[in-house]
Scaffold this active site. Structure first.
Site, PDB file in Angstrom:
ATOM      1  N   SER A  91       6.251  -2.855  10.599  1.00 59.49           N
ATOM      2  CA  SER A  91       6.497  -3.209   9.200  1.00 59.49           C
ATOM      3  C   SER A  91       5.317  -4.018   8.642  1.00 59.49           C
ATOM      4  O   SER A  91       4.182  -3.573   8.733  1.00 59.49           O
ATOM      5  CB  SER A  91       7.829  -3.964   9.091  1.00 59.49           C
ATOM      6  OG  SER A  91       8.263  -4.042   7.749  1.00 59.49           O
ATOM      7  N   TRP A 134      11.156   4.475   2.584  1.00 61.65           N
ATOM      8  CA  TRP A 134      10.429   3.425   1.864  1.00 61.65           C
ATOM      9  C   TRP A 134       9.004   3.317   2.398  1.00 61.65           C
ATOM     10  O   TRP A 134       8.050   3.111   1.644  1.00 61.65           O
ATOM     11  CB  TRP A 134      11.167   2.105   2.001  1.00 61.65           C
ATOM     12  CG  TRP A 134      10.498   0.921   1.352  1.00 61.65           C
ATOM     13  CD1 TRP A 134       9.716  -0.014   1.970  1.00 61.65           C
ATOM     14  CD2 TRP A 134      10.535   0.547  -0.035  1.00 61.65           C
ATOM     15  NE1 TRP A 134       9.271  -0.959   1.058  1.00 61.65           N
ATOM     16  CE2 TRP A 134       9.766  -0.638  -0.180  1.00 61.65           C
ATOM     17  CE3 TRP A 134      11.152   1.090  -1.164  1.00 61.65           C
ATOM     18  CZ2 TRP A 134       9.580  -1.271  -1.408  1.00 61.65           C
ATOM     19  CZ3 TRP A 134      10.981   0.447  -2.385  1.00 61.65           C
ATOM     20  CH2 TRP A 134      10.198  -0.716  -2.499  1.00 61.65           C
ATOM     21  N   HIS A 191      13.996   2.151  10.382  1.00 62.81           N
ATOM     22  CA  HIS A 191      12.859   1.227  10.338  1.00 62.81           C
ATOM     23  C   HIS A 191      12.808   0.403  11.627  1.00 62.81           C
ATOM     24  O   HIS A 191      13.151  -0.777  11.650  1.00 62.81           O
ATOM     25  CB  HIS A 191      13.016   0.325   9.114  1.00 62.81           C
ATOM     26  CG  HIS A 191      11.800  -0.496   8.800  1.00 62.81           C
ATOM     27  ND1 HIS A 191      10.599   0.071   8.420  1.00 62.81           N
ATOM     28  CD2 HIS A 191      11.609  -1.843   8.807  1.00 62.81           C
ATOM     29  CE1 HIS A 191       9.721  -0.906   8.188  1.00 62.81           C
ATOM     30  NE2 HIS A 191      10.304  -2.064   8.420  1.00 62.81           N
TER      31      HIS A 191
END
Length: 475
Positions: A311, A403, A454
């Site tokens: 991330s 995303w 994620h």
């Protein structure tokens, strides 16, 4: 004053990170001792301070957001199929993807038909228009051009007058059921120039207990989340060492902390100039200082030290490897915009989201001028990947993490591949997005889009196989 809506979405992630350890950063209070009301008051204060600094940055650059945007619910540009959830200012589609409207009035897009109206800069064409045909021209001319753009316009320049760091080893113990030796390495940063700033470097190292000589090591760029013991166990069982680097102790992950930490120390508490370093560059500097120590540790092979992050820490791992050629391999996981996904591509997280008040602190002040002005940005993610060449890089995404735009990350890998090929290495090997869970690991540019969300845990076993081509298998 209109706030950047994505800040509420992504700021919540930061809050979870901050709250998950008693002391998350060198600049944070002890959240375990605070009441819920005190925590809320603290977070409100932090948000206000970040918003204020972001606005100062906008004013300094003479920038303004569009005036008189309609309420999101009445905005004709809002995708009509998205709905709000109770208690959230964000919007969501049927697949659960998050939609936000940026301060520049742009809504999140997940439609491939609307994503690709962009032109990428060519990493193998000089600014004067001449093609780069040899490795010598890449190293002497084109790479410095790209790096200068990144340092000046995007991530900010790391100052030349950074303070001295002195390392000490403490807290030695066994771990992983006796399979590893554990120690804490502390880097004391000289803060005599500005004593109220107290950053430090903290590296928690695990080395195989049965190692017969120096081993490869993976540094995991980490924040305040719980220790990833399952990953540590996998690396130790491979016969390699692993170390966690605590980013928050070097620099707070908030615009409210830019007058403290290493950035505040070097600036002596003053505001940043537009090309000064942002938080990702500050973390990268701290990682390079940790690497200074690791090269002296006799348990570690100094030529086989890699870096991984997930991330925002995936963005950091990519940048750190681009800035410091001593990192032998990089594994950026689900890194999204200003990581491995193409910036000018309109899909998922975009330049607008990073340029808003919730994330601008990662970047140089100059970067915010590209909010709502994407095509003017002089570089794109494939060039950041190319700065790592010819060293191997393994880029990953997730099918349920749109995303972060896994397709955009693959496209960046494909567009970076010609640089690897110019330098005598192999790129990602195709221009076609692979099916989920199919790993492209035959060249120095690796890619995998795991079936899932994620997370990085699903890709670690594949990365270890990929890295064995470059690291000695000491198992």
């Amino acid at each position: 004053m209109r706030k950047h809506l994505a800040f509420r979405f992504l700021g919540a992630v930061w809050l979870l990170a901050v709250l998950s350890l008693p002391i998350a950063t060198a600049q944070s209070p002890d959240f375990a001792k605070m009441s819920p009301e005190e925590r809320r008051a603290y977070m409100d204060k932090m948000r206000a301070a970040a918003q204020d600094d972001w606005q100062k940055t906008m004013d300094r650059l003479g920038l303004k957001l569009p005036a008189n945007l309609p309420p999101p619910a009445d905005d004709p540009k809002r995708p009509q199929h998205v709905k709000q959830r109770e208690g959230s200012s964000n919007w969501y589609d049927e697949a659960g993807n998050t939609h936000v409207r940026s301060g520049w009035g742009n809504w999140t897009n997940y439609d491939e038909a609307q994503a690709n109206d962009y032109k990428l800069p060519d990493p193998l064409v000089l600014k004067n228009g001449k093609p780069v045909k040899t490795a010598a021209v890449w190293w002497k001319q084109r790479r410095p051009e790209i790096l200068n753009d990144y340092e000046t316009e995007i991530y900010g320049k790391i100052p030349k007058n950074t303070p001295k760091v002195t390392f000490e080893v403490t807290g030695q113990d066994t771990a992983v059921g006796g399979k590893a030796n554990k120690k804490l390495v502390i880097g004391r940063i000289d803060n005599s120039k500005f004593p109220s700033a107290t950053p430090r470097i903290e590296l928690t190292m695990y080395t195989p207990a049965n190692a017969s000589g120096p081993t490869p090591l993976m540094v995991i760029v980490w924040g305040a989340f719980p220790t990833p013991m399952a990953t540590i166990r996998k690396v130790i069982e491979t016969g390699w060492a692993v170390a966690l680097f605590n980013t928050g102790l070097v620099q707070m992950d908030s615009g409210a902390g830019l007058h403290s930490g290493i950035i505040g120390l070097v600036n002596e508490g003053k505001d940043r100039k537009p090309d000064d370093w942002g938080v990702l560059s500050a973390w990268s500097w701290g990682l390079s200082r940790a690497l200074d120590y690791l090269e002296t540790d006799k348990a570690i092979n100094p030529k086989q030290i890699g870096i991984q992050g997930h991330s925002r820490w995936g963005k950091t791992a990519l940048l750190a490897a681009a800035l410091d050629s001593r990192w032998a391999i990089a594994f950026p996981s689900c890194s999204g915009s200003l990581g491995a996904s193409l910036e000018k591509r309109n899909f998922g997280e975009t330049i607008d989201n990073v340029a808003g008040s919730g994330e601008y602190h990662w970047m140089a002040g100059n970067f915010v001028k590209y909010g709502g002005n994407w095509q003017a940005m002089p570089v794109d993610a494939h060039e950041l990947i190319a700065l790592i060449a010819p060293r191997p890089v393994f880029v990953t995404g997730g099918t349920k993490d749109q995303w972060a735009d896994p397709h955009g990350m693959f496209l960046a890998c494909a567009a970076a591949s010609p640089v690897y090929e110019l330098l005598g290495k192999k790129g990602v090997g195709t221009t076609q997005m692979p099916a989920p869970d199919v790993a492209l690991i035959t060249g120095e540019v690796g890619f995998r889009n795991h079936e899932g969300g994620h997370v990085d845990s699903l890709d670690w076993p594949v990365f270890l196989e990929f890295a064995k081509k470059y690291f000695n298998d000491t198992k």
